[in-house]
Design an enzyme around this catalytic site. Structure first.
Site, PDB file in Angstrom:
ATOM      1  N   ARG A 286       0.821  -1.214   0.000  1.00 32.42           N
ATOM      2  CA  ARG A 286       0.000   0.000   0.000  1.00 32.42           C
ATOM      3  C   ARG A 286       0.859   1.271   0.000  1.00 32.42           C
ATOM      4  NH1 ARG A 286      -5.589  -0.094   1.644  1.00 32.42           N
ATOM      5  NH2 ARG A 286      -6.362  -2.176   1.291  1.00 32.42           N
TER       6      ARG A 286
ATOM      7  N   ARG B  66      -2.789   7.069   1.246  1.00 30.45           N
ATOM      8  CA  ARG B  66      -3.170   8.294   1.956  1.00 30.45           C
ATOM      9  C   ARG B  66      -2.137   8.897   2.890  1.00 30.45           C
ATOM     10  NH1 ARG B  66      -8.374   5.270   3.722  1.00 30.45           N
ATOM     11  NH2 ARG B  66      -6.777   3.702   3.452  1.00 30.45           N
TER      12      ARG B  66
ATOM     13  N   ARG C 263      -6.306  12.947  -4.791  1.00 32.33           N
ATOM     14  CA  ARG C 263      -7.629  12.403  -4.459  1.00 32.33           C
ATOM     15  C   ARG C 263      -8.678  13.484  -4.206  1.00 32.33           C
ATOM     16  NH1 ARG C 263     -10.649  10.054  -3.538  1.00 32.33           N
ATOM     17  NH2 ARG C 263     -10.805   8.613  -1.817  1.00 32.33           N
TER      18      ARG C 263
ATOM     19  N   TYR D 263     -15.282 -11.180   0.175  1.00 32.21           N
ATOM     20  CA  TYR D 263     -15.956  -9.914  -0.149  1.00 32.21           C
ATOM     21  C   TYR D 263     -17.204 -10.139  -0.984  1.00 32.21           C
ATOM     22  CZ  TYR D 263     -12.127  -7.192   1.761  1.00 32.21           C
ATOM     23  OH  TYR D 263     -11.215  -6.638   2.618  1.00 32.21           O
TER      24      TYR D 263
HETATM   25  O1  CP3 Z   1       0.137  -1.429  -2.615  1.00 31.69           O
HETATM   26  C1  CP3 Z   1      -0.214  -0.464  -3.303  1.00 31.69           C
HETATM   27  O2  CP3 Z   1       0.284   0.667  -3.144  1.00 31.69           O
HETATM   28  C2  CP3 Z   1      -1.181  -0.660  -4.462  1.00 31.69           C
HETATM   29  C3  CP3 Z   1      -2.532  -0.331  -4.164  1.00 31.69           C
HETATM   30  C4  CP3 Z   1      -3.493  -1.242  -3.402  1.00 31.69           C
HETATM   31  C5  CP3 Z   1      -4.727  -0.747  -2.915  1.00 31.69           C
HETATM   32  N1  CP3 Z   1      -5.437  -1.810  -2.431  1.00 31.69           N
HETATM   33  C6  CP3 Z   1      -5.170   0.646  -2.991  1.00 31.69           C
HETATM   34  C7  CP3 Z   1      -6.231   1.131  -2.097  1.00 31.69           C
HETATM   35  C8  CP3 Z   1      -3.449  -2.605  -3.123  1.00 31.69           C
HETATM   36  C9  CP3 Z   1      -2.329  -3.614  -3.370  1.00 31.69           C
HETATM   37  C10 CP3 Z   1      -4.690  -2.954  -2.521  1.00 31.69           C
HETATM   38  C11 CP3 Z   1      -5.045  -4.335  -2.120  1.00 31.69           C
HETATM   39  C12 CP3 Z   1      -6.256  -4.558  -1.329  1.00 31.69           C
HETATM   40  N2  CP3 Z   1      -7.454  -3.898  -1.420  1.00 31.69           N
HETATM   41  C13 CP3 Z   1      -6.401  -5.601  -0.379  1.00 31.69           C
HETATM   42  C14 CP3 Z   1      -5.364  -6.622  -0.030  1.00 31.69           C
HETATM   43  C15 CP3 Z   1      -4.292  -6.134   0.845  1.00 31.69           C
HETATM   44  C16 CP3 Z   1      -4.716  -5.593   2.182  1.00 31.69           C
HETATM   45  O3  CP3 Z   1      -4.360  -4.454   2.444  1.00 31.69           O
HETATM   46  O4  CP3 Z   1      -5.292  -6.341   2.950  1.00 31.69           O
HETATM   47  C17 CP3 Z   1      -7.710  -5.513   0.139  1.00 31.69           C
HETATM   48  C18 CP3 Z   1      -8.325  -6.412   1.207  1.00 31.69           C
HETATM   49  C19 CP3 Z   1      -8.363  -4.439  -0.541  1.00 31.69           C
HETATM   50  C20 CP3 Z   1      -9.783  -4.000  -0.384  1.00 31.69           C
HETATM   51  C21 CP3 Z   1      -9.850  -2.605   0.070  1.00 31.69           C
HETATM   52  N3  CP3 Z   1      -9.629  -1.503  -0.736  1.00 31.69           N
HETATM   53  C22 CP3 Z   1     -10.179  -2.154   1.373  1.00 31.69           C
HETATM   54  C23 CP3 Z   1     -10.468  -3.062   2.563  1.00 31.69           C
HETATM   55  C24 CP3 Z   1     -10.181  -0.748   1.311  1.00 31.69           C
HETATM   56  C25 CP3 Z   1     -10.624   0.178   2.396  1.00 31.69           C
HETATM   57  C26 CP3 Z   1      -9.647   0.242   3.511  1.00 31.69           C
HETATM   58  C27 CP3 Z   1      -8.614   1.277   3.200  1.00 31.69           C
HETATM   59  O5  CP3 Z   1      -7.429   1.012   3.367  1.00 31.69           O
HETATM   60  O6  CP3 Z   1      -9.038   2.363   2.800  1.00 31.69           O
HETATM   61  C28 CP3 Z   1      -9.793  -0.351   0.002  1.00 31.69           C
HETATM   62  C29 CP3 Z   1      -9.579   1.013  -0.525  1.00 31.69           C
HETATM   63  C30 CP3 Z   1      -8.193   1.325  -1.015  1.00 31.69           C
HETATM   64  N4  CP3 Z   1      -7.431   0.515  -1.798  1.00 31.69           N
HETATM   65  C31 CP3 Z   1      -7.468   2.545  -0.802  1.00 31.69           C
HETATM   66  C32 CP3 Z   1      -6.249   2.420  -1.472  1.00 31.69           C
HETATM   67  C33 CP3 Z   1      -5.158   3.447  -1.583  1.00 31.69           C
HETATM   68  C34 CP3 Z   1      -7.985   3.757  -0.065  1.00 31.69           C
HETATM   69  C35 CP3 Z   1      -8.840   4.525  -1.021  1.00 31.69           C
HETATM   70  C36 CP3 Z   1      -8.785   6.014  -0.796  1.00 31.69           C
HETATM   71  O7  CP3 Z   1      -7.903   6.680  -1.356  1.00 31.69           O
HETATM   72  O8  CP3 Z   1      -9.669   6.519  -0.088  1.00 31.69           O
END
Ligand code: CP3
Length: 359
Positions: free
Chosen positions: A33, A37, A46, A158
């Site tokens: 990640r 943010r 964003r 999910y």
């Molecule tokens: O690693 C990276 O930089 C690449 C980007 C990436 C995102 N999501 C961007 C994201 C990756 C590899 C993921 C994977 C992901 N997404 C997983 C598996 C890994 C983990 O962290 O467990 C899962 C379960 C998700 C599903 C998901 N997407 C959730 C649970 C959420 C909300 C929680 C949160 O962290 O906000 C998201 C949204 C999300 N995915 C954001 C980002 C940057 C936040 C969105 C925003 O900018 O508001």
């Protein structure tokens, strides 16, 4: 800009050697990640663009993917996307709310499983491949670009639950009450995910990571009965021996032996797993990625350096990609992320007998 300490000319070669457990001059380091943010530059972008819009616009996705490369100094870029993007292409209405992803109409019966579409990744998620092509051009041939997808079990959590929920009781109810239907769903997800990842590999991904974030929710027996066979089939379809596959699981200390059978080149583990013990149990067949607690980056810099050094010492730096044990937290200071990367790049590895001269 951070001083570019200990950055070998070819970080792609370094990364690939680490994936294959071959000798390296230092461990490669990136952060799960890493585009997100905690970066002011990400938050600024964003303000102007919705999350899914960034994911679906290759220019924006590539720009965001590059932010941590330039600001934090990581050795690899990961394409900006989400594990739920292909779920939308399968016909599910997806919304990303402040409390995480939400699906309007979760999968609860066989008619819905059958209706999930076997989509064409080039046609319907072509923006992911295009972002990878743009990223690869931007970083050049010497920097690894990582593609990714969710693993079948985590995606099924999910799809059936409709949102992240403690212990995923609805998904597990389907698993226990209608095991054949649940297997059909996992198989379908494995097939579509294999094609989705192949499209990313064709676009130039150096390695791909499978996120099985919720693997740890399963007992050893149920992981072996449901998640493992579908993950094995998926990885086998990606042409083993080609692009390295990294398999991430969280809270999976009780499953390590099984997870290691999935066929991945690298296992990415969280901070609850002792890397030295994992190495001892699994041997040198599989490389390890991780596994510093993301919360360590909320503490002092000395603690960050020490945690990075300790992780590297536990593997001896051989077959190890330094990373966190889960995604970096939005409240992390950018300086802490930089300190972590710097620690990875500057920790020297124990001297070892050059290959071919041993014995
Ligand atoms: O690693 C990276 O930089 C690449 C980007 C990436 C995102 N999501 C961007 C994201 C990756 C590899 C993921 C994977 C992901 N997404 C997983 C598996 C890994 C983990 O962290 O467990 C899962 C379960 C998700 C599903 C998901 N997407 C959730 C649970 C959420 C909300 C929680 C949160 O962290 O906000 C998201 C949204 C999300 N995915 C954001 C980002 C940057 C936040 C969105 C925003 O900018 O508001």
């Amino acid at each position: 800009m951070i001083p570019d300490v200990h950055t070998p000319e070819n970080r792609k070669a370094l990364f690939l050697r680490a994936c294959r457990s071959e000798p390296v001059e230092r461990v490669p380091v990136w952060i799960m990640r890493q585009a997100g943010r905690y970066l002011p530059e990400y938050r600024a972008l964003r303000q102007k663009h919705a999350f899914l819009e960034v994911c679906k616009t290759p220019e924006l996705a590539a720009e965001v993917s590059l932010q941590p490369f330039h600001i934090v100094g990581v050795d690899a870029v990961i394409v900006f996307s989400d594990i739920l993007i292909p779920i939308e292409a399968m016909g599910m209405g997806l919304e990303l709310t402040d409390s995480g992803p939400a699906l309007a109409d979760p999968v609860r019966d066989s008619a819905h499983v059958a209706a999930l579409r076997d989509f064409d990744p080039e046609q319907e998620t072509g923006f992911v491949a295009e972002a990878i092509r743009q990223l690869s051009r931007a970083v050049g041939p010497d920097v690894p670009v990582i593609g990714f997808a969710g693993a079948p079990w985590t995606l099924a959590c999910y799809l059936v639950e409709g949102r992240a929920r403690d212990a995923f009781p609805t998904a597990k109810r389907m698993m226990f009450q209608e095991p054949a239907l649940f297997r059909t769903l996992l198989e379908k997800l494995a097939r579509t995910t294999a094609r989705y990842l192949k499209a990313q590999i064709a676009a130039g991904a150096t390695a791909v990571q499978l996120f099985d974030t919720w693997a740890g929710e399963l007992s050893e027996r149920d992981y072996e009965a449901f998640a493992l066979p579908t993950t094995q089939r998926l990885i086998a379809e990606l042409d083993p021996g080609g692009v390295p596959v990294i398999l991430y699981t969280k809270a999976s200390g009780h499953l390590l032996r099984e997870v290691a059978q999935a066929g991945a080149d690298v296992l990415s583990v969280d901070w609850r797993v002792d890397l030295a013990e994992a190495r001892q149990r699994l041997g040198n067949r599989v490389a390890l990625q991780g596994n510093v607690d993301p919360c360590v980056l909320l503490g002092p810099e000395e603690g960050i350096r020490q945690a990075a050094r300790e992780a590297i010492e536990k593997t001896g730096g051989l077959g190890h990609i330094l990373n966190l044990g889960h995604g970096i937290l939005p409240s992390t200071p950018v300086e802490a992320a930089r300190a972590f990367v710097r620690a990875g790049k500057t920790t020297s590895l124990p001297a070892r007998v050059p290959l071919g001269q041993a014995g």
